[in-house]
Design a protein around this motif. Structure first.
Motif, PDB file in Angstrom:
ATOM      1  N   VAL A   1      -2.687   6.781   3.671  1.00 42.21           N
ATOM      2  CA  VAL A   1      -2.677   5.611   2.799  1.00 42.21           C
ATOM      3  C   VAL A   1      -3.680   5.799   1.660  1.00 42.21           C
TER       4      VAL A   1
ATOM      5  N   ARG B   1      -3.440   1.134  -3.927  1.00 44.04           N
ATOM      6  CA  ARG B   1      -2.254   0.872  -4.737  1.00 44.04           C
ATOM      7  C   ARG B   1      -2.599   0.954  -6.226  1.00 44.04           C
TER       8      ARG B   1
ATOM      9  N   ILE C   1      -3.727   6.213  11.267  1.00 41.05           N
ATOM     10  CA  ILE C   1      -3.802   5.826   9.862  1.00 41.05           C
ATOM     11  C   ILE C   1      -4.968   6.566   9.242  1.00 41.05           C
TER      12      ILE C   1
ATOM     13  N   HIS D   1      -6.132  -3.646   3.009  1.00 37.32           N
ATOM     14  CA  HIS D   1      -5.717  -2.602   3.954  1.00 37.32           C
ATOM     15  C   HIS D   1      -5.565  -3.184   5.360  1.00 37.32           C
TER      16      HIS D   1
ATOM     17  N   LEU E   1       0.829  -1.200   0.000  1.00 35.67           N
ATOM     18  CA  LEU E   1       0.000   0.000   0.000  1.00 35.67           C
ATOM     19  C   LEU E   1       0.866   1.253   0.000  1.00 35.67           C
TER      20      LEU E   1
ATOM     21  N   TYR F   1       1.887   4.918   0.864  1.00 39.56           N
ATOM     22  CA  TYR F   1       1.554   5.818   1.966  1.00 39.56           C
ATOM     23  C   TYR F   1       2.636   6.875   2.092  1.00 39.56           C
TER      24      TYR F   1
END
Length: 96
Positions: free
Chosen positions: A52, A55, A16, A71, A4, A6
Motif C-alpha cells: 500500500v 493515494r 499489509i 489507512h 488507497l 495497492y
C-alpha cells in the motif's frame, strides 16, 4: 482497499506492507512501479502481500495522523479481523 492504491502478490495469510515516503504516490505504472513490485515480492513467499502506498492528490496540510487514520479505516473495511502489518520507513510511522 478503499481509495488507497495497492498491489497484491502471493497467496496465504494476508500481510499489509505500508510503503515509505516515495516521490510518487500510488502504485500505478510509472518509474517506481518496479520498485513497488520487487518490495512486495520480498514478503510473498507464503503470504498474500498487499503493498500500500499513499493515494495521489492529498490536500496540503494532511498530517501523519490523518494518513494513519485513512489507512486504518481502509484496512478495517478490507479485512474481517486483525492482519499483520509491516511499515517501511515512513510507512512504519503510519503503522505505529
Amino acid at each position: 482497499m478503499g481509495e488507497l492504491p495497492y498491489l497484491a502478490v502471493g497467496s496465504g495469510v494476508p500481510l499489509i506492507v505500508l510503503a515509505g515516503l516515495m516521490p510518487q504516490a500510488g502504485v500505478a505504472r510509472g518509474p517506481l512501479r518496479g520498485d513497488h513490485e520487487r518490495t512486495a515480492k520480498l514478503y510473498a513467499h507464503e503470504r498474500e502481500v498487499f503493498y500500500v502506498n499513499r493515494r495521489p492528490g492529498m490536500r496540503a496540510g494532511v498530517t501523519m495522523a490523518d494518513v494513519a487514520a485513512e489507512h486504518a479505516a481502509a484496512i478495517r473495511m478490507a479485512f474481517a479481523g486483525p492482519v499483520d502489518l509491516l511499515g517501511i520507513s515512513t510507512g512504519g510511522s503510519i503503522a505505529q
